[in-house]
Design a protein around this motif. Sequence first.
Motif, PDB file in Angstrom:
ATOM      1  N   ASP A  27       0.767  -1.104   0.291  1.00 43.23           N
ATOM      2  CA  ASP A  27      -0.154   0.140   0.134  1.00 43.23           C
ATOM      3  C   ASP A  27       1.036   1.097   0.065  1.00 43.23           C
ATOM      4  O   ASP A  27       1.485   1.525  -1.186  1.00 43.23           O
ATOM      5  CB  ASP A  27      -0.866   0.223   1.018  1.00 43.23           C
ATOM      6  CG  ASP A  27      -0.423   0.156   2.039  1.00 43.23           C
ATOM      7  OD1 ASP A  27       1.011   0.536   2.297  1.00 43.23           O
ATOM      8  OD2 ASP A  27      -1.111  -0.051   3.290  1.00 43.23           O
ATOM      9  N   ASN A  83       2.915  -4.502   6.265  1.00 47.34           N
ATOM     10  CA  ASN A  83       2.731  -4.725   4.870  1.00 47.34           C
ATOM     11  C   ASN A  83       3.934  -6.353   5.214  1.00 47.34           C
ATOM     12  O   ASN A  83       4.177  -7.328   3.796  1.00 47.34           O
ATOM     13  CB  ASN A  83       3.684  -3.549   3.327  1.00 47.34           C
ATOM     14  CG  ASN A  83       2.329  -2.558   3.188  1.00 47.34           C
ATOM     15  OD1 ASN A  83       2.569  -2.879   2.034  1.00 47.34           O
ATOM     16  ND2 ASN A  83       2.760  -2.124   4.031  1.00 47.34           N
ATOM     17  N   ARG A 128      -1.914   2.090  -7.242  1.00 45.50           N
ATOM     18  CA  ARG A 128      -1.631   1.194  -6.998  1.00 45.50           C
ATOM     19  C   ARG A 128      -2.383   0.060  -8.058  1.00 45.50           C
ATOM     20  O   ARG A 128      -1.787  -1.340  -8.003  1.00 45.50           O
ATOM     21  CB  ARG A 128      -2.588   0.900  -6.132  1.00 45.50           C
ATOM     22  CG  ARG A 128      -1.792   1.104  -5.023  1.00 45.50           C
ATOM     23  CD  ARG A 128      -2.835   1.372  -3.643  1.00 45.50           C
ATOM     24  NE  ARG A 128      -3.356   2.555  -2.768  1.00 45.50           N
ATOM     25  CZ  ARG A 128      -3.046   3.636  -2.645  1.00 45.50           C
ATOM     26  NH1 ARG A 128      -1.828   3.096  -1.917  1.00 45.50           N
ATOM     27  NH2 ARG A 128      -3.558   4.640  -2.664  1.00 45.50           N
ATOM     28  N   PHE A 188      -6.502  -0.011  -0.750  1.00 41.72           N
ATOM     29  CA  PHE A 188      -6.704  -0.749  -2.687  1.00 41.72           C
ATOM     30  C   PHE A 188      -8.375  -0.637  -2.600  1.00 41.72           C
ATOM     31  O   PHE A 188      -8.537  -1.121  -3.561  1.00 41.72           O
ATOM     32  CB  PHE A 188      -6.703  -1.813  -2.435  1.00 41.72           C
ATOM     33  CG  PHE A 188      -4.857  -2.368  -2.351  1.00 41.72           C
ATOM     34  CD1 PHE A 188      -4.740  -2.297  -2.935  1.00 41.72           C
ATOM     35  CD2 PHE A 188      -4.301  -2.074  -1.003  1.00 41.72           C
ATOM     36  CE1 PHE A 188      -2.605  -2.193  -3.600  1.00 41.72           C
ATOM     37  CE2 PHE A 188      -2.352  -2.670  -1.057  1.00 41.72           C
ATOM     38  CZ  PHE A 188      -1.617  -2.105  -2.375  1.00 41.72           C
TER      39      PHE A 188
END
Length: 400
Positions: free
Chosen positions: A45, A55, A86, A108
């Motif tokens: 991210d 992450n 992204r 996301f």
Amino acid sequence: MKRILALVLALCMVFALCACGNGDKDAKETDTPNETTYKVAMITDSGDITDKSFNQTTYEACKAFCADNDVDFQYYKPTADTTEARVEMIDQAVADGYNVIVMPGYLFAGAIVEAAPQNKDVKFIALDVSLGDLLEAGVTAKGETYDYEPDNWKLEDYVDMSNVYCAVYQEELCGYMAGYAAVNLGYTKLGFLGGMAVPAVIRYGYGFVQGANAAAVELDTKIEINYVYGGQFQGDADITAKMDTWYANGTEVVFACGGGIYTSAAEAAAKVNAKVIGVDVDQAGIIDGDYGDGITVTSAMKGLYPATYDTLTDVIVNGKWADYVGKIETLGLVSGDDPTLNYVQIPMDSTQWDDNFTKDDYKALVKAMFDGTVKVSNDTTAMPAVDENHTTVSDQGKIK
């Protein structure tokens, strides 16, 4: 003579065709069924795979699963903290042949709205992307204004979930555990330093307040809680200065909740031999290794690793994508007897247990939460009510 040669050639052709036909038939009968070859990609991210939190844990789970099952794996880091960046990484992963994409974090939501419908053959697995996150992204993408009331909107009108699975966590439960443990361990001046005021962080914080208050009432003691959001998911000089002020004024332990923001709390704590509480994963080894032994009292953890590993196992190894696709699943307590099986917990090994709060006391708390004897609110609209005779909360808003 010519007629004899022609007849011989014709017979040869017939035999050749028969041989070819028998060969195809034999191959079809002996070939194994055509199975999909899966390749797993993870997209980071706003952080990276060395963030010692969200992450990194997701990356390690993906990598371990793929190594254990001989599955191709790669991770991709966006060039900017934007939905566009992204989506670019998702597109790159798909172009590289990856057909299972794991995405950690609410950021996301916009990428799911945009990229999932364009890649119907790809399975998207999103961690910590909630209904509200998806609705806000979907409504905004259509040029409408989202009012943050999920009941007013139908997900199917704004988000295509036909190749998406999302998992969210009951952060309020492990936040409660951490607050309850801290007060039982003798801390009476506590702090909560959140990252950005997003639902997951708020649930952590409000659960922490509820747990600390419950322990104060049980012990008939008075506690104080400073409460603030940093406005970002990393520490910096301004946030460290705020923590310096808290600790100088008597704060004993700070629950640092939001990716790399723990660095500011830990840096300030190390100066005065104070304490911190970690988040998402067991951060004791991480924080103590960088800032000094014994700094981390406990950590409010959610099962990022098992959720990632188990989902990939079911989807890729067991072929159970149908059990997941289209769902937004809430992960929390699955056992009242063994806390380590739950998707939300505090660590059995690194929590600084003592005679006032033992592992058995923790197990009793988990059992009560699982049975419903102890109830924890997940309301993120207002600070939880506390017993004013025992608990004082100083809500200081945002640093930035």
